[in-house]
Design an enzyme around this catalytic site. Sequence first.
Site, mmCIF file in Angstrom:
data_model
loop_
_atom_site.group_PDB
_atom_site.id
_atom_site.type_symbol
_atom_site.label_atom_id
_atom_site.label_comp_id
_atom_site.label_asym_id
_atom_site.label_seq_id
_atom_site.Cartn_x
_atom_site.Cartn_y
_atom_site.Cartn_z
ATOM 1 C CE LYS A 197 35.825 86.676 24.953
ATOM 2 N NZ LYS A 197 35.318 86.162 26.219
ATOM 3 C CE LYS B 298 43.835 80.357 20.867
ATOM 4 N NZ LYS B 298 42.500 79.878 20.980
ATOM 5 C CE LYS C 183 34.462 77.209 21.131
ATOM 6 N NZ LYS C 183 35.146 76.276 22.011
HETATM 7 P P1 ADP Z 1 38.041 78.776 21.032
HETATM 8 O O1 ADP Z 1 39.217 79.664 20.774
HETATM 9 O O2 ADP Z 1 37.858 77.742 19.992
HETATM 10 O O3 ADP Z 1 36.767 79.556 21.361
HETATM 11 P P2 ADP Z 1 38.120 78.274 23.830
HETATM 12 O O4 ADP Z 1 38.590 79.653 24.137
HETATM 13 O O5 ADP Z 1 36.724 77.894 24.189
HETATM 14 O O6 ADP Z 1 38.391 77.950 22.305
HETATM 15 O O7 ADP Z 1 39.131 77.204 24.413
HETATM 16 C C1 ADP Z 1 39.083 76.648 25.672
HETATM 17 C C2 ADP Z 1 40.487 76.211 26.011
HETATM 18 O O8 ADP Z 1 40.964 75.276 25.000
HETATM 19 C C3 ADP Z 1 41.540 77.330 26.014
HETATM 20 O O9 ADP Z 1 41.624 78.007 27.232
HETATM 21 C C4 ADP Z 1 42.812 76.545 25.729
HETATM 22 O O10 ADP Z 1 43.281 75.936 26.912
HETATM 23 C C5 ADP Z 1 42.360 75.455 24.795
HETATM 24 N N1 ADP Z 1 42.609 75.816 23.388
HETATM 25 C C6 ADP Z 1 41.747 76.461 22.545
HETATM 26 N N2 ADP Z 1 42.285 76.624 21.324
HETATM 27 C C7 ADP Z 1 43.525 76.065 21.384
HETATM 28 C C8 ADP Z 1 44.593 75.912 20.441
HETATM 29 N N3 ADP Z 1 44.471 76.341 19.182
HETATM 30 N N4 ADP Z 1 45.724 75.301 20.842
HETATM 31 C C9 ADP Z 1 45.846 74.836 22.113
HETATM 32 N N5 ADP Z 1 44.888 74.963 23.054
HETATM 33 C C10 ADP Z 1 43.741 75.564 22.704
#
Ligand code: ADP
Length: 331
Positions: free
Chosen positions: A113, A192, A195
Amino acid sequence: MSRVLTGIQSSGHPHLGNLLGAIRPALQLADAQAEPAFLFIADLHALTTIHSPHQLRENTYAVAAAWLAMGLNPHRHVFFRQSDVPEVCELTWYLGCLTPYPMLANAHSFKEKSTHLSKVSAGLFTYPVLMAADILLYQADLVPVGKDQKQHLEITRDIANAFNRVYGEIFRLPEPVFQEETMVLPGIDGRKMSKSYGNTLEPLGDLEELYRQVRRIVTDSTPVDAPKDPEKCTIFKLYSVLAPPDAVEEMRQRYLRGGYGYGQAKEALYEVLRTSFATERQAYHQWRADPAGLEAILREGAEKAREEAQKTLQLVRQAVGLSASSSVVKT
Ligand code: ADP
Ligand code: TRP
């Protein structure tokens, strides 16, 4: 008896990856235990990236509504907002005083990050200590998380061990539970789903917007008539985690045969997203229209969580040599 605990940051609106990769498996694990689980919205963690008060509040309600819509029973589990339990910040300080600086400086997620951001805050640096406090405050046994959180769980265990060595056995050591079988879901651009890439599908949101998101899925330029490789296609990958096996097999055959366009595959994907989340979408919209109802549930959860938090904190204050009760505010 195992206590399950997990948190989801309110850093955006929940997307398909969050629903299938985090919320659904966490609820399955929580419901399988006799003991109530601790499930929370990590709004203090979200402050590391969200600096708009309106956005933070709005995201918090969106995440709360998504948990409830996906089937969380707030009477069976302790469902709360992280920031409603200020004890977690106090514990973060005690844990931080035993956390080696290099452990945080070398954490993958901090390094990753911090290379992408122009301003790197101290909050981002101490993010894993707050996460350790989340887990240790409630003496959790099992923590369902995505693979991306593996190191944060290792840090939590290291901090708990360090504390227990210095001050005596205060903390239970939590075990991570990874969702082995859930693949990382691709987003509409093939990376992937996240957000931070703006490539999400939101099956609980507005259907017209969902349709637009599905239509924007990036594909190659193979003509309609030509055979296509299903394994290389984002539409097919998403379809195969949602549709029943025979429908998936049928789509696979259509891809291989040719004469089946990506536009048609997108229609099929939209349909399965629309129908398989129909009940959850309706519940989600009802919760979104009822912020007072959400507040009432979160407040009730916070009261139960605070009771547990204060018990741990009292032990910790005593162990480190502070007065055991002076700052423990009874609610
Ligand atoms: P983002 O990448 O959208 O910021 P987060 O890191 O807040 O998402 O995600 C919280 C949890 O949601 C992750 O720890 C994971 O378990 C799940 N998750 C997020 N993106 C994915 C994905 N593309 N496929 C499967 N699980 C995901
Ligand atoms: N860092 C986690 C994530 O981004 C969210 C989180 C905060 C969490 N505190 C937690 C997860 C405690 C499990 C336990 O996904």
